[in-house]
Design a protein around this motif. Structure first.
Motif, PDB file in Angstrom:
ATOM      1  N   THR A 229       1.718  16.398  -9.698  1.00  0.00           N
ATOM      2  CA  THR A 229       2.476  15.620  -8.721  1.00  0.00           C
ATOM      3  C   THR A 229       2.120  14.155  -8.922  1.00  0.00           C
ATOM      4  N   ILE A 230       3.130  13.338  -9.130  1.00  0.00           N
ATOM      5  CA  ILE A 230       2.929  11.909  -9.391  1.00  0.00           C
ATOM      6  C   ILE A 230       3.431  11.121  -8.190  1.00  0.00           C
ATOM      7  N   THR A 231       2.574  10.320  -7.612  1.00  0.00           N
ATOM      8  CA  THR A 231       2.948   9.479  -6.473  1.00  0.00           C
ATOM      9  C   THR A 231       3.048   8.040  -6.950  1.00  0.00           C
ATOM     10  N   VAL A 232       4.259   7.509  -6.898  1.00  0.00           N
ATOM     11  CA  VAL A 232       4.540   6.162  -7.422  1.00  0.00           C
ATOM     12  C   VAL A 232       4.888   5.253  -6.246  1.00  0.00           C
ATOM     13  N   PRO A 233       4.051   4.289  -5.908  1.00  0.00           N
ATOM     14  CA  PRO A 233       4.354   3.403  -4.774  1.00  0.00           C
ATOM     15  C   PRO A 233       5.362   2.325  -5.149  1.00  0.00           C
ATOM     16  N   ASN A 234       6.109   1.877  -4.153  1.00  0.00           N
ATOM     17  CA  ASN A 234       6.918   0.660  -4.314  1.00  0.00           C
ATOM     18  C   ASN A 234       7.257   0.122  -2.931  1.00  0.00           C
ATOM     19  N   ALA A 235       7.832  -1.053  -2.892  1.00  0.00           N
ATOM     20  CA  ALA A 235       8.069  -1.737  -1.626  1.00  0.00           C
ATOM     21  C   ALA A 235       9.034  -0.982  -0.722  1.00  0.00           C
ATOM     22  N   ALA A 236       9.930  -0.188  -1.313  1.00  0.00           N
ATOM     23  CA  ALA A 236      10.934   0.529  -0.516  1.00  0.00           C
ATOM     24  C   ALA A 236      10.430   1.851   0.035  1.00  0.00           C
ATOM     25  N   GLY A 237       9.239   2.271  -0.354  1.00  0.00           N
ATOM     26  CA  GLY A 237       8.689   3.519   0.155  1.00  0.00           C
ATOM     27  C   GLY A 237       7.994   4.337  -0.894  1.00  0.00           C
TER      28      GLY A 237
END
Length: 269
Positions: free
Chosen positions: A86-94
């Motif tokens: 499971t890869i969790t990729v952050p960004n400004a939109a969520g």
């Protein structure tokens, strides 16, 4: 004599008054002591709880056993052929969450991608290699990617090695498998260090700071590995230059399913 009895009587009457005064003061003293004891106990409990929590601590040099485990952890992924991840990729939109499998023999990833928060435009299926990203948009993606990818509805584009957090994460996870162990003698020279302990999905691990999984993709600095006693990789956290929050890769969150390539799709040049 009457005046003496009067003074004696007055004296007797005064004693209960002083005793009563002392009785009123003692409860206050006991209350203050109880508060002090309570505060001390609470502080001790907090210290114990904080002191016993898992997680990164002050770095130290790796032991020889830890160096060897870090050196073989990517090779073990290759030996296993593939891993569920499971890869969790952050960004400004969520942010984005990819749930799928990585084939470390062919260096191909495949899974379901879902947006969190306001970012749902990328929902669907995704398959990628070191050079190409294939996306299959879906408004309501399944919980798990179908074992056989759909025959149509795919869009192909080149994988960008910099400036895009998602693509950097895709490249990094492919780099977490290698057909040979890393050079254990060189790892300490590259800044590898022990930084703590923690549990991942019930597995006790040592947290080690290691070299970049892919220097071109991460373009940052810090990669941390959560490694079991046998060298198995259970989590990796990587800093990416284009995003202030790290990308997290959790392994064995679901069963590995062999990755089948998308048929009839020409990879992007």
């Amino acid at each position: 004599m009457r005046s003496i009895r009067t003074r004696s009587s007055d004296s007797k009457q005064g004693l209960p008054g002083r005793a009563a005064g002392r009785r009123r003061r003692w409860p206050r003293l006991r209350w203050v002591a109880a508060v002090v004891i309570g505060i001390t106990a609470a502080a001790t409990t907090a210290f114990v709880l904080l002191g016993s929590s898992d997680g990164p601590t002050a770095p130290r040099a790796l032991t020889s056993d830890e160096v060897n485990r870090l050196a073989i952890t990517r090779f073990l992924n290759y030996q296993a052929a593939g891993r569920g991840v499971t890869i969790t990729v952050p960004n400004a939109a969520g942010g984005l969450v990819i749930t799928g499998s990585i084939d470390y023999r062919t260096h191909t990833g495949y899974g379901v991608v879902r947006g969190t928060g306001r970012d749902t435009s990328s929902d669907g299926l995704i398959q990628w290699t070191a050079t190409t990203v294939l996306v299959h948009p879906m408004t309501d993606p399944p919980a798990a990617a179908p074992a056989s990818p759909p025959a149509s509805g795919w869009y192909s584009r080149p994988l960008r090695t910099s400036g895009m957090t998602l693509d950097s994460a895709l490249a990094i996870v492919l780099g977490l498998g290698s057909d040979r162990p890393d050079n254990a003698a060189l790892l300490p020279q590259s800044g590898a260090a022990w930084v703590g302990q923690g549990k991942v999905n019930g597995h006790q691990t040592d947290i080690m700071k290691g070299p970049d999984a892919d220097s071109k993709a991460s373009a940052s600095g810090t990669v941390r590995y959560w490694i079991g006693s046998d060298g198995t990789m259970y989590r990796v956290q990587a800093s990416i230059a284009s995003e202030p929050q790290p990308v997290v890769f959790d392994f064995d969150t679901q069963t590995y399913v062999p990755v089948q390539p998308v048929r009839g799709v020409t990879p992007a040049p």
